[in-house]
Enzyme design. Structure first.
Site, mmCIF file in Angstrom:
data_model
loop_
_atom_site.group_PDB
_atom_site.id
_atom_site.type_symbol
_atom_site.label_atom_id
_atom_site.label_comp_id
_atom_site.label_asym_id
_atom_site.label_seq_id
_atom_site.Cartn_x
_atom_site.Cartn_y
_atom_site.Cartn_z
ATOM 1 N N GLY A 189 24.362 46.237 21.638
ATOM 2 C CA GLY A 189 24.507 44.961 22.364
ATOM 3 C C GLY A 189 25.056 45.131 23.757
ATOM 4 O O GLY A 189 25.474 46.208 24.168
ATOM 5 N N GLY A 202 28.784 61.312 33.454
ATOM 6 C CA GLY A 202 29.994 60.634 33.939
ATOM 7 C C GLY A 202 29.740 59.942 35.256
ATOM 8 O O GLY A 202 28.812 59.145 35.364
ATOM 9 N N ASP A 206 27.729 48.036 33.165
ATOM 10 C CA ASP A 206 28.580 46.842 33.364
ATOM 11 C C ASP A 206 29.995 47.122 32.876
ATOM 12 O O ASP A 206 30.986 46.745 33.508
ATOM 13 C CB ASP A 206 28.006 45.644 32.587
ATOM 14 C CG ASP A 206 26.623 45.252 33.087
ATOM 15 O OD1 ASP A 206 26.350 45.459 34.283
ATOM 16 O OD2 ASP A 206 25.814 44.762 32.274
ATOM 17 N N MET A 248 20.168 35.128 28.753
ATOM 18 C CA MET A 248 20.032 35.361 27.320
ATOM 19 C C MET A 248 19.189 36.628 27.184
ATOM 20 O O MET A 248 18.148 36.761 27.830
ATOM 21 C CB MET A 248 19.335 34.174 26.652
ATOM 22 C CG MET A 248 19.222 34.300 25.150
ATOM 23 S SD MET A 248 20.815 34.578 24.320
ATOM 24 C CE MET A 248 21.525 32.945 24.312
ATOM 25 N N THR A 252 22.640 49.756 26.752
ATOM 26 C CA THR A 252 22.677 48.483 27.496
ATOM 27 C C THR A 252 24.114 48.094 27.812
ATOM 28 O O THR A 252 24.966 48.071 26.922
ATOM 29 C CB THR A 252 22.003 47.351 26.678
ATOM 30 O OG1 THR A 252 20.752 47.816 26.220
ATOM 31 C CG2 THR A 252 21.827 46.098 27.529
ATOM 32 N N ASN A 279 28.157 39.881 31.828
ATOM 33 C CA ASN A 279 28.673 41.071 31.138
ATOM 34 C C ASN A 279 29.920 41.602 31.833
ATOM 35 O O ASN A 279 30.920 41.948 31.200
ATOM 36 C CB ASN A 279 27.632 42.194 31.130
ATOM 37 C CG ASN A 279 26.406 41.861 30.303
ATOM 38 O OD1 ASN A 279 26.431 40.920 29.523
ATOM 39 N ND2 ASN A 279 25.350 42.625 30.459
HETATM 40 P P1 ATP Z 1 22.895 50.530 31.722
HETATM 41 O O1 ATP Z 1 22.266 51.183 30.551
HETATM 42 O O2 ATP Z 1 23.875 49.488 31.402
HETATM 43 O O3 ATP Z 1 21.889 50.075 32.775
HETATM 44 P P2 ATP Z 1 23.641 52.273 33.798
HETATM 45 O O4 ATP Z 1 22.340 53.020 33.911
HETATM 46 O O5 ATP Z 1 23.937 51.263 34.835
HETATM 47 O O6 ATP Z 1 23.777 51.681 32.368
HETATM 48 P P3 ATP Z 1 24.908 54.754 33.233
HETATM 49 O O7 ATP Z 1 25.139 55.687 34.342
HETATM 50 O O8 ATP Z 1 23.821 55.055 32.281
HETATM 51 O O9 ATP Z 1 24.818 53.303 33.858
HETATM 52 O O10 ATP Z 1 26.237 54.596 32.358
HETATM 53 C C1 ATP Z 1 27.439 54.081 32.909
HETATM 54 C C2 ATP Z 1 28.591 54.913 32.434
HETATM 55 O O11 ATP Z 1 28.639 54.891 30.989
HETATM 56 C C3 ATP Z 1 28.505 56.388 32.825
HETATM 57 O O12 ATP Z 1 28.989 56.587 34.136
HETATM 58 C C4 ATP Z 1 29.370 57.013 31.746
HETATM 59 O O13 ATP Z 1 30.728 56.811 32.040
HETATM 60 C C5 ATP Z 1 29.038 56.171 30.510
HETATM 61 N N1 ATP Z 1 27.925 56.773 29.755
HETATM 62 C C6 ATP Z 1 26.598 56.506 29.872
HETATM 63 N N2 ATP Z 1 25.877 57.247 29.022
HETATM 64 C C7 ATP Z 1 26.754 58.014 28.337
HETATM 65 C C8 ATP Z 1 26.641 58.979 27.297
HETATM 66 N N3 ATP Z 1 25.443 59.347 26.795
HETATM 67 N N4 ATP Z 1 27.780 59.541 26.821
HETATM 68 C C9 ATP Z 1 28.999 59.197 27.306
HETATM 69 N N5 ATP Z 1 29.170 58.276 28.284
HETATM 70 C C10 ATP Z 1 28.081 57.694 28.802
HETATM 71 O O1 RIB Z 2 23.107 45.386 32.510
HETATM 72 C C1 RIB Z 2 22.561 44.866 31.317
HETATM 73 C C2 RIB Z 2 21.996 43.492 31.575
HETATM 74 O O2 RIB Z 2 20.898 43.590 32.449
HETATM 75 C C3 RIB Z 2 21.449 42.805 30.336
HETATM 76 O O3 RIB Z 2 22.453 42.088 29.648
HETATM 77 C C4 RIB Z 2 20.328 41.947 30.877
HETATM 78 O O4 RIB Z 2 20.598 40.569 30.842
HETATM 79 C C5 RIB Z 2 20.095 42.447 32.295
HETATM 80 O O5 RIB Z 2 20.538 41.540 33.207
#
Ligand code: ATP
Ligand code: RIB
Length: 310
Positions: free
Chosen positions: A288, A226, A253, A15, A249, A46
């Site tokens: 979300g 990317g 995933d 959650m 967030t 997710n």
């Molecule tokens: P999270 O926030 O879920 O932890 P993450 O850090 O695991 O994400 P990121 O590399 O931030 O992963 O984002 C995953 C993918 O989402 C990127 O490879 C890209 O394709 C897309 N993405 C992330 N941020 C952006 C952005 N500002 N604009 C466009 N695409 C994005």
């Molecule tokens: O990747 C995002 C997720 O990381 C959130 O939904 C949270 O539950 C954490 O596990």
């Protein structure tokens, strides 16, 4: 067609409590929040919902507790078309993530693992048989669970995709020969000691990951840049789809689920990464975790050029 793909996820179910603020507090400081809410999350859940929304036949193996959050999370998985018959409800307390989001949509997350740390490796591996096309795992459950399930899936001939979140130095050597390993920037640093902020460091980190895991492909998620693909011979950067950042967030995933499915469908790692970028951009542009992930219809309508077949 993704609807023909049989996928399993072994992973966490949490959650999420999301607290919004203009800027995050410094140590010892108190700031006012602007709003808060609860959302269904957990990297495993997710990604399972990401797969199911894109049309794959998806089941998840994991653990929650027999408590209010556990019931809500299971209901939400079912509502999104995920088979939860391999989720145990015998945990001590359902996992919880506290997410703070600043005015620019950047998150900081604290996870209480609870039941996710109590998954039995043998029970989880039970969901993997010869009929499976794809296994997706993350690092939000115990190491032995991930290792057991990945090795079983490799043995059974499924495509194995390892999402390396959250950041930790995992024993990649114990699951040799995965199909795709996909960390984000901070996870890459935790696994290799190298932060991938230039083409040189992306290549350096990808080679280390490749050596440690013997993965067929190393795909680094690089946020707004990317992602990159290393196939053992060639490094390629696949650019993102620019969008307004609302909440990052679950961007990772969303990316991993879409990339994995397109790879199983087409066997083309570059088309797979392009699909991952599309799905990631959807998740970034909406609030979300699971709620922000695209359906196959949404991807089709937005990007009609290459997606008529999904
Ligand atoms: P999270 O926030 O879920 O932890 P993450 O850090 O695991 O994400 P990121 O590399 O931030 O992963 O984002 C995953 C993918 O989402 C990127 O490879 C890209 O394709 C897309 N993405 C992330 N941020 C952006 C952005 N500002 N604009 C466009 N695409 C994005
Ligand atoms: O990747 C995002 C997720 O990381 C959130 O939904 C949270 O539950 C954490 O596990």
């Amino acid at each position: 067609m993704y609807s023909k793909i049989k996928a399993a996820v072994v992973g966490s179910i949490n959650m999420d409590i999301i607290l919004n603020m203009e800027r995050v507090p410094d140590v010892g400081e108190n700031v006012l929040g602007t709003s808060y809410g609860y959302a269904c999350g957990g990297k495993g859940a997710n990604q399972a919902i990401g797969l199911a929304r894109l049309g794959a036949k998806t089941k998840i193996a994991g653990k929650v507790a027999n408590d209010t959050n556990g019931h809500k999370l299971l209901e939400n998985l079912k509502k999104n078309g995920v088979d939860v018959s391999k989720v145990s409800t015998g945990g001590s307390q359902t996992g919880l993530a506290a997410i703070i989001l600043d005015g620019e949509g950047r998150n900081r997350i604290v996870v209480y693992e609870g039941a996710n740390a109590e998954i039995d490796p043998d029970e989880a591996a039970d969901c993997i048989d010869e009929s499976l096309d794809l296994l997706l795992v993350q690092f939000e459950t115990r190491e032995e669970v991930v290792i057991k399930c990945v090795n079983r899936a490799i043995e059974k001939g499924a495509v194995t995709v390892v999402d390396c979140g959250p950041a930790k130095n995992f024993a990649l050597e114990k699951m040799q020969g995965v199909t795709i390993i996909t960390p984000n920037e901070s996870e890459t640093k935790a696994l290799t000691g190298v932060y991938p902020d230039s083409e040189k460091t992306i290549l350096e980190a990808s080679k280390i990951l490749s050596e440690r895991s013997r993965a067929k492909f190393v795909v680094l998620k690089l946020g707004e840049r990317g992602c990159s693909v290393w196939d053992g011979e060639r490094l390629k950067i696949i650019p993102s789809y620019p969008c307004k950042v609302v909440d990052t967030t679950a961007a990772g995933d969303s990316f991993t689920a879409a990339m994995a499915l397109e790879f199983v469908r087409s066997g083309d790692i570059y088309a797979a990464c392009d699909m991952g970028n599309r799905a990631g951009s959807f998740a970034v542009g909406r609030m979300g975790a699971v709620n922000s992930m695209p359906t196959a219809d949404e991807i089709r309508k937005t990007y009609v050029d290459k997606t008529s077949e999904i």
